[in-house]
Design a protein around this motif. Structure first.
Motif, PDB file in Angstrom:
ATOM      1  N   GLU A  22     -14.065  -4.709   8.785  1.00  0.00           N
ATOM      2  CA  GLU A  22     -12.691  -4.963   9.203  1.00  0.00           C
ATOM      3  C   GLU A  22     -12.058  -6.235   8.655  1.00  0.00           C
ATOM      4  OE1 GLU A  22     -12.172  -4.300  13.396  1.00  0.00           O
ATOM      5  OE2 GLU A  22     -12.890  -2.240  13.204  1.00  0.00           O
ATOM      6  N   ASN A  24     -10.761  -7.235   5.886  1.00  0.00           N
ATOM      7  CA  ASN A  24     -10.269  -6.763   4.592  1.00  0.00           C
ATOM      8  C   ASN A  24      -8.819  -6.307   4.726  1.00  0.00           C
ATOM      9  OD1 ASN A  24     -10.204  -4.054   5.594  1.00  0.00           O
ATOM     10  ND2 ASN A  24     -12.391  -3.912   5.219  1.00  0.00           N
ATOM     11  N   GLN A  25      -8.321  -5.643   3.693  1.00  0.00           N
ATOM     12  CA  GLN A  25      -6.921  -5.205   3.650  1.00  0.00           C
ATOM     13  C   GLN A  25      -6.600  -4.085   4.635  1.00  0.00           C
ATOM     14  OE1 GLN A  25      -5.627  -7.949   2.046  1.00  0.00           O
ATOM     15  NE2 GLN A  25      -4.135  -6.474   1.315  1.00  0.00           N
ATOM     16  N   SER A  26      -7.612  -3.364   5.112  1.00  0.00           N
ATOM     17  CA  SER A  26      -7.333  -2.266   6.036  1.00  0.00           C
ATOM     18  C   SER A  26      -7.126  -2.747   7.471  1.00  0.00           C
ATOM     19  CB  SER A  26      -8.455  -1.220   5.997  1.00  0.00           C
ATOM     20  OG  SER A  26      -9.626  -1.709   6.615  1.00  0.00           O
ATOM     21  N   HIS A  27      -7.584  -3.957   7.770  1.00  0.00           N
ATOM     22  CA  HIS A  27      -7.473  -4.460   9.137  1.00  0.00           C
ATOM     23  C   HIS A  27      -6.892  -5.872   9.175  1.00  0.00           C
ATOM     24  CE1 HIS A  27     -10.047  -1.025   9.956  1.00  0.00           C
ATOM     25  NE2 HIS A  27      -9.807  -1.183  11.246  1.00  0.00           N
ATOM     26  N   ASN A  30      -4.168  -6.603   6.626  1.00  0.00           N
ATOM     27  CA  ASN A  30      -3.264  -5.481   6.393  1.00  0.00           C
ATOM     28  C   ASN A  30      -1.818  -5.954   6.574  1.00  0.00           C
ATOM     29  OD1 ASN A  30      -1.733  -3.121   6.487  1.00  0.00           O
ATOM     30  ND2 ASN A  30      -3.359  -1.967   7.497  1.00  0.00           N
ATOM     31  N   TRP A  33       0.361  -4.477   9.393  1.00  0.00           N
ATOM     32  CA  TRP A  33       0.120  -4.822  10.792  1.00  0.00           C
ATOM     33  C   TRP A  33       0.994  -5.996  11.191  1.00  0.00           C
ATOM     34  CZ3 TRP A  33      -5.600  -4.793  12.772  1.00  0.00           C
ATOM     35  CH2 TRP A  33      -6.148  -3.532  12.599  1.00  0.00           C
ATOM     36  N   ARG A  38      -2.814  -8.609  14.195  1.00  0.00           N
ATOM     37  CA  ARG A  38      -3.895  -9.186  13.393  1.00  0.00           C
ATOM     38  C   ARG A  38      -4.594 -10.302  14.157  1.00  0.00           C
ATOM     39  NH1 ARG A  38      -1.087 -10.622   8.089  1.00  0.00           N
ATOM     40  NH2 ARG A  38       0.793  -9.845   9.044  1.00  0.00           N
ATOM     41  N   LEU A  95      -7.320   5.293   8.917  1.00  0.00           N
ATOM     42  CA  LEU A  95      -6.947   4.058   8.227  1.00  0.00           C
ATOM     43  C   LEU A  95      -5.584   4.207   7.557  1.00  0.00           C
ATOM     44  CD1 LEU A  95     -10.441   3.311   6.672  1.00  0.00           C
ATOM     45  CD2 LEU A  95      -9.447   2.296   8.723  1.00  0.00           C
ATOM     46  N   SER A  96      -5.025   3.099   7.112  1.00  0.00           N
ATOM     47  CA  SER A  96      -3.693   3.116   6.507  1.00  0.00           C
ATOM     48  C   SER A  96      -3.628   3.958   5.235  1.00  0.00           C
ATOM     49  CB  SER A  96      -3.211   1.691   6.233  1.00  0.00           C
ATOM     50  OG  SER A  96      -4.145   1.004   5.433  1.00  0.00           O
ATOM     51  N   ASP A  97      -4.765   4.193   4.586  1.00  0.00           N
ATOM     52  CA  ASP A  97      -4.778   5.047   3.394  1.00  0.00           C
ATOM     53  C   ASP A  97      -4.951   6.526   3.741  1.00  0.00           C
ATOM     54  OD1 ASP A  97      -7.468   5.331   4.034  1.00  0.00           O
ATOM     55  OD2 ASP A  97      -8.218   4.427   2.187  1.00  0.00           O
TER      56      ASP A  97
END
Length: 137
Positions: A22, A24-27, A30, A33, A38, A95-97
């Motif tokens: 987590e 990283n860019q996904s959490h 991100n 967000w 965050r 996830l966002s992707d």
């Protein structure tokens, strides 16, 4: 030694593996967000890691499998509660992707945290049975 190893595996799931996945860019980083979300994510990761460090100390220095296992059940059970209520508050494990981490066709978090609880319960049961055997003998 087996109970210590079992509970340690569960602790590592929430104290080491989740932050690895987590931060990283996904959490945490991100940009989609809200900054407030965050902050809560980093707070949750830091708190769970601190609880994990304390639980490892309980396990390996104090041989307190019961309390370390209880801490594991509380942390991972909190996730399971949030997961079970995700439709109510608009939460998702997607996830966002658009992907979702799965293992054996089950969400990775659901799988790992259910396993952590099972390992904690097993560790306590083994330790209890071992102590009862030694005290009876």
């Amino acid at each position: 030694m087996t109970p210590k190893l079992l509970v340690t595996i569960g602790i590592c799931f929430y104290a080491v593996v989740v932050p690895f996945f987590e931060i990283n860019q996904s959490h945490v980083f991100n940009p989609a967000w809200e900054p407030h979300a965050r902050l809560h994510e980093v707070w949750q990761l830091a708190t769970n890691t601190a609880i994990g460090v304390f639980s490892l100390w309980l396990t390996w220095s104090k041989d307190n499998i019961r309390l370390a296992s209880l801490m594991t059940v509380l942390v991972t059970g909190g996730f399971l509660l949030a997961y079970s209520q995700r439709d109510y508050y608009g939460g998702s494990m997607v996830l966002s992707d658009g992907s979702e981490k799965m293992i054996f066709g089950v969400n990775l978090g659901l799988f790992a945290y259910s396993l952590a609880i099972a390992l904690a319960i097993t560790a306590v049961a083994i330790q209890r049975r071992t102590r009862l055997t030694y005290s009876a003998g």
